[in-house]
Design a protein around this motif. Structure first.
Motif, short mmCIF file in Angstrom:
data_model
loop_
_atom_site.label_atom_id
_atom_site.label_comp_id
_atom_site.label_asym_id
_atom_site.label_seq_id
_atom_site.Cartn_x
_atom_site.Cartn_y
_atom_site.Cartn_z
N UNK A 183 0.86 -1.18 0.00
CA UNK A 183 0.00 0.00 0.00
C UNK A 183 0.90 1.24 0.00
N UNK A 184 0.77 2.05 -1.02
CA UNK A 184 1.51 3.31 -1.10
C UNK A 184 0.49 4.43 -1.00
N UNK A 214 1.38 -7.18 5.23
CA UNK A 214 0.89 -5.95 4.63
C UNK A 214 1.91 -4.86 4.92
N UNK A 215 2.44 -4.26 3.88
CA UNK A 215 3.41 -3.18 4.04
C UNK A 215 2.77 -1.89 3.56
N UNK A 216 2.78 -0.88 4.43
CA UNK A 216 2.13 0.40 4.14
C UNK A 216 3.18 1.50 4.14
N UNK A 217 3.36 2.15 3.00
CA UNK A 217 4.27 3.27 2.86
C UNK A 217 3.48 4.57 2.89
N UNK A 218 3.91 5.49 3.75
CA UNK A 218 3.23 6.77 3.90
C UNK A 218 4.15 7.91 3.53
N UNK A 219 3.58 8.97 3.00
CA UNK A 219 4.34 10.20 2.81
C UNK A 219 4.24 11.11 4.02
N UNK A 220 3.19 10.95 4.80
CA UNK A 220 3.00 11.75 6.01
C UNK A 220 2.48 10.83 7.10
N UNK A 221 3.37 10.39 7.99
CA UNK A 221 2.97 9.45 9.04
C UNK A 221 2.25 10.14 10.18
N UNK A 298 11.74 1.71 -2.46
CA UNK A 298 11.28 2.83 -1.65
C UNK A 298 11.08 2.38 -0.21
N UNK A 299 10.52 1.20 -0.04
CA UNK A 299 10.34 0.62 1.30
C UNK A 299 11.68 0.46 2.00
N UNK A 300 12.68 -0.02 1.29
CA UNK A 300 13.98 -0.29 1.91
C UNK A 300 14.65 1.00 2.40
N UNK A 301 14.47 2.09 1.70
CA UNK A 301 15.11 3.33 2.14
C UNK A 301 14.20 4.22 3.00
N UNK A 302 12.97 3.77 3.24
CA UNK A 302 12.06 4.51 4.11
C UNK A 302 12.37 4.22 5.57
#
Length: 313
Positions: A183-184, A214-221, A298-302
């Motif tokens: 989820x991006x 489930x992996x969730x990437x956020x721009x604003x956590x 992107x997940x790896x560097x987040x």
């Protein structure tokens, strides 16, 4: 004519004219819809049958075991419609439905009909999702049974234009996932990822007990935390299944889009992440894999959302 070996013996699926096969077609439909599901016979039968393209599945002895029909589009702007899909109880799980649906889609292509719609009983929605049909709008009752409108473009992905369609397709893609879901999102998409239907699909996925991730990437956590987003509360109860990270690279912060992609060929992509308009497919392994390949680096560097751990995440 197709002959297919099934677990209950061989069967064949063929296109038939209604006038030549009405007795067999109606016998299967009456058994399934009228006898089993208590649909009134006057609702099961209509005046469209003679105009439709029909397929029938027969066993080795030639007895009918399944039916389906394709209703021509009433005009150029409307879809063709698949309906009256029925398989006798003893033949369910043998691939009859899959074979008939493939045959109906081939008939549609042969007629040049690229937009296909159907109203599926909710219990059969996962079956149609495997064949690329995406939900459109809210569920509804028909003949006393809960249904979901579904759509598929044969020539291109299905457009998602409003919140009802967005919620329906998001829940379907979550439910279709086998073990993984990416989820991006900008800030957990209020109005979408907090919809009850989506949360229930996520809960069902994450409580299956077969190693779902489930992996969730956020721009604003911070925004979901301030808003007490329901998905955070769900993740608090299921910390081993749902993980959150926030993008850290300035380049990633500039990424304008949002998406979900599962590990079974389903995706919903929104070019502008703050809007719900986009496209979706549930049988597009290549596109889903492409999105997953975008997601992983992107997940790896987040950065992990360590502030969520204070909530017990």
């Amino acid at each position: 004519m197709n002959t297919i070996a099934a677990t209950r013996g061989p069967f064949r699926v063929e296109a038939v004219e209604f006038a030549n096969a009405a007795e067999d077609l109606l016998a299967v439909r009456e058994q399934v819809f009228v006898v089993e599901q208590n649909v009134p016979v006057e609702e099961e039968r209509d005046a469209l049958d003679p105009r439709c393209a029909h397929v029938i599945a027969r066993d080795r002895a030639g007895e009918p075991v399944g039916t389906g029909r394709l209703v021509p589009p009433p005009d150029e702007s409307a879809p063709a419609r698949i309906g009256r899909m029925a398989v006798l109880r003893d033949w369910r799980g043998a691939g009859v439905g899959d074979a008939m649906l493939h045959a109906l889609l081939r008939l549609a292509r042969g007629h040049g009909w690229s937009d296909i719609a159907l109203n599926a009983q909710v219990s059969a929605q996962a079956f149609y999702a495997r064949h690329g049909f995406v939900p459109v709008g809210e569920r509804f009752m028909e003949a006393g049974i809960e249904h979901q409108a579904l759509r598929r473009r044969i020539d291109r992905p299905q457009a998602i234009d409003d919140r009802d369609a967005a919620v329906a397709v998001t829940a379907a893609i979550i439910g279709q996932a086998r073990h993984g879901l990416h989820v991006y999102s900008r800030e957990l998409d209020p109005g979408l990822l907090d919809a009850p239907r989506v949360l229930e699909a996520m809960r069902a996925l994450c409580t299956r007990g077969d190693g779902v991730q489930v992996q969730v990437l956020l721009q604003d956590a911070a925004a979901p935390q301030r808003a007490l987003a329901p998905l955070l509360a769900l993740a608090q109860r299921l910390p081993s299944a749902i993980a959150f990270r926030e993008v850290a690279d300035p380049v990633d912060h500039k990424y304008p889009s949002a998406y979900l992609a599962n590990d079974d060929g389903g995706y919903y992509f929104r070019p502008l992440g703050h809007r719900l308009e986009g496209e979706a497919e549930t049988g597009a392994a290549g596109r889903a894999r492409q999105l997953a390949e975008h997601f992983r680096p992107v997940w790896e560097r987040a950065r992990p959302c360590t502030e969520y751990r204070a909530l017990g995440l």
